[in-house]
Scaffold this active site. Structure first.
Site, short mmCIF file in Angstrom:
data_model
loop_
_atom_site.label_atom_id
_atom_site.label_comp_id
_atom_site.label_asym_id
_atom_site.label_seq_id
_atom_site.Cartn_x
_atom_site.Cartn_y
_atom_site.Cartn_z
N ARG A 52 0.25 3.43 -3.26
CA ARG A 52 -0.36 4.83 -2.59
C ARG A 52 0.54 5.98 -2.83
NH1 ARG A 52 -5.67 3.61 0.28
NH2 ARG A 52 -5.95 1.52 0.32
N GLU B 210 -13.50 -0.47 -8.90
CA GLU B 210 -12.97 -0.78 -10.70
C GLU B 210 -13.62 -1.32 -11.25
OE1 GLU B 210 -12.33 -1.66 -7.05
OE2 GLU B 210 -10.57 -1.76 -7.06
N THR C 189 -1.28 0.55 -9.80
CA THR C 189 -2.63 -0.14 -9.33
C THR C 189 -3.78 1.35 -8.83
OG1 THR C 189 -3.94 -1.79 -8.21
CG2 THR C 189 -2.07 -1.44 -7.66
N ASP D 193 -5.05 -10.30 -8.22
CA ASP D 193 -5.58 -8.65 -8.70
C ASP D 193 -4.52 -8.40 -9.65
OD1 ASP D 193 -4.79 -7.88 -6.65
OD2 ASP D 193 -6.90 -6.95 -6.86
N GLU E 39 0.83 -1.52 -0.49
CA GLU E 39 -0.24 -0.56 -0.09
C GLU E 39 0.64 0.96 0.04
OE1 GLU E 39 -3.30 -0.19 -0.55
OE2 GLU E 39 -4.44 -2.09 0.29
#
Ligand code: DMJ
Length: 540
Positions: A180, A445, A531, A309, A176
């Site tokens: 991010r 998504e 992503t 994913d 993360e």
């Protein structure tokens, strides 16, 4: 006249009895209807869902009043239906961003996220327990893209003075933090050319490096940035997670490329080399991997959603981001998707809805997650970049079908918003009966896939679906000073979870804004999104 002693005793007992009755009445009986109402509110005995809803609304009204008193200039709240053309819809989305940002700025500045109804900061364990301004860093590229100039300037100033190492406390998620923070800062640099962002991105990524000191080079999941101590999740039996160690390469490669410091790309390459060498069961990638040298797969769990994913996404995007020079990555992506299509792609019996199931060994679980809906956009992006027209047509069709399935999961709920996960059985399709799967936390998504489909096909229905989602967000997810997740998409009056996720800005708002923009705003032959939807420049 004097009383006899037994008469005195009777009077005394009488007075004490009356006193007891008065005291009891004073403390325990309701003083009025409203008071009783609120006393019940705090009681665990209120089981009636409508009463609870009513009470929740009262509580929210009270919070709204508190917000308005604290903020004499009302936060603008755009009305539903104000926009009836593409430009109007784009402006509407921009107003939503401003509203959500103003709430964060006013009530949670410097915190990771906002509680839009409690009007306070929020954090989750992925950020450790420090105040690291996740919303500011995740949002800054979106603020820039949509032209919220003052807000961008203020965010930039905050980032310039921010010291990540000092502020981060406890164990942070390596994945993360990378997607991010490193990703957000890199895209801010890519969009603006402001060197400060690049330096900050390098600082963050450098702090993550100790996590890669493992026998195989497969990184740990968690790291304490102050001590450099890294570890796996306690629930993962010492294993690393595919989506996490597999979603490092875009950021680390780009960073090495921009700074000339090779260390980041080397760490990412090492992971890729290890994975290339591994034997894949029927071409599939299990979710868990040990960190030994050589590593071993854990339980054979396979998914297109949580914990897997973005590994597939990064294979495809790594090929694209290198200007399609990295042929090995293209081959590995194709092999992986081909294996998944063969084993895990199903069509539902009644409505012919296409979805990737999950697998545990050979056991198939017919469910599809909101997270997995990203795969529609991924295969469409492949189609847009593929020279072979048969392959390209195939993936465009697959993308359209997945976009349709995910839309059905939205259309089949009371709120028009889809759940976290949905099932396909003989009695239900693209719905869930599991209460624990019925929530929506502002995930992007589904809109992400519609965005790619819009760019690839120019079919107006994708813009319409995105607009429907905007209106449903206004109806159900709008809180006092921002947007919130909802606890049950099948409830006509859903309870809000009071969390404005940082990815609302990075992803959902960005894709909504872009779907109502021209294609020359971040053209897909020049930009690739990580992503977390942070755009990086494609190397040509
Ligand atoms: C985001 O942080 C990223 O998209 C990640 O890859 C998966 N989940 C969230 C949003 O749902």
């Amino acid at each position: 006249m004097g009383l006899r002693s037994h008469e005195q005793l009777v009077v005394c007992v009488g007075v004490m009895f009356l006193l007891t009755v008065c005291i009891t009445a004073f403390f325990f009986l309701p003083s009025g209807g409203t008071d009783l109402y609120f006393r019940e509110e705090n009681s665990v005995h209120v089981r009636d869902i409508y009463v609870r809803e009513e009470l929740r609304r009262k509580e929210q009204d009270a919070l709204r009043r508190k917000a308005e008193e604290a903020n004499p200039i009302p936060i603008p709240k755009p009305e539903i239906g104000a926009a009836d053309d593409t430009e109007g819809r784009r402006i509407f989305v921009k107003q939503m961003i401003k509203f959500a940002w103003d709430g964060y700025r006013k009530y949670a500045w410097g915190e990771n996220e906002l509680r839009p109804n409690s009007l306070s900061g929020h954090s989750s364990s992925i950020f450790g327990y420090g105040k690291t301004g996740a919303t500011i860093i995740d949002a800054i590229d979106t603020l820039f893209i949509v032209g919220l100039k003052e807000e961008y300037k203020e965010a930039r100033e905050w980032i310039a003075q921010f010291n990540f190492k000092e502020s981060a406390k406890g164990d942070l998620s390596v994945f993360e933090t990378n997607i991010r923070f490193t990703g957000g800062l890199l895209s801010a640099y890519a969009l603006t050319g402001d060197k400060m962002f690049l330096e900050k991105a390098e600082d963050v990524a450098t702090l993550l490096l100790p996590a890669f000191d493992t026998p195989s080079g497969i990184p740990y999941s968690l790291i304490d940035l102050q001590t450099g101590r890294a570890k796996t999740y306690s629930w993962a039996s010492g294993k690393a997670i595919l989506s996490e160690y597999g979603s490092i390469q875009l950021e680390f490669d780009y960073l090495s490329n921009l700074t000339g410091n090779p260390v980041f790309a080397q760490k990412a390459d090492k992971i890729r080399d290890v994975l290339t060498e591994m034997e894949k069961p029927e071409g599939l990638y299990p979710i868990y991997l040990s960190m030994d040298n050589p590593p071993r797969w854990g339980q054979h769990l396979f998914s297109m959603g949580a914990m897997a994913d973005s590994w597939y996404e990064y294979l495809l995007k790594q090929w694209i981001s290198t200007g399609k020079r990295d042929k090995r990555t293209k081959r590995e992506y194709e092999e992986a998707i081909f294996a998944m299509e063969k084993r895990m792609l199903f069509k539902s019996e009644q409505s012919n809805l296409w979805y990737f199931a999950k697998m545990n060994g050979n056991r198939v679980e017919h469910s599809f997650e909101h997270l997995a809906c990203f795969s529609g956009g991924m295969v469409v992006l492949h189609a847009m970049n593929e020279e072979n027209s048969t392959i390209s047509d195939h993936y465009l069709t697959l993308g359209k079908e997945i976009g349709h399935t995910c839309h059905e999961s939205y259309a089949r709920s009371a709120t028009g918003i889809g759940p976290e996960s949905f099932q396909f059985t003989s009695s239900i399709e693209a719905k869930t009966e599991r209460r624990q799967d019925s929530y929506y936390i502002l995930r992007p998504e589904v809109v992400e896939t519609w965005f790619y489909l819009w760019r690839a096909t120019k079919d107006e229905k994708y813009r319409q679906w995105a607009w429907d989602h905007v209106q449903n967000l206004e109806k159900y997810a709008k809180g006092t000073a921002g947007y919130s997740g909802i606890r049950n998409v099948y409830d006509e009056r859903p309870e809000q979870d009071d969390v404005q996720q940082s990815f609302l800005f990075a992803e959902l708002f960005k894709y909504l804004f872009l779907i109502f923009s021209e294609d020359d705003v971040l053209p897909l032959d020049q930009w690739v999104f990580n992503t977390e939807a942070h755009p990086f420049r494609i190397r040509h």
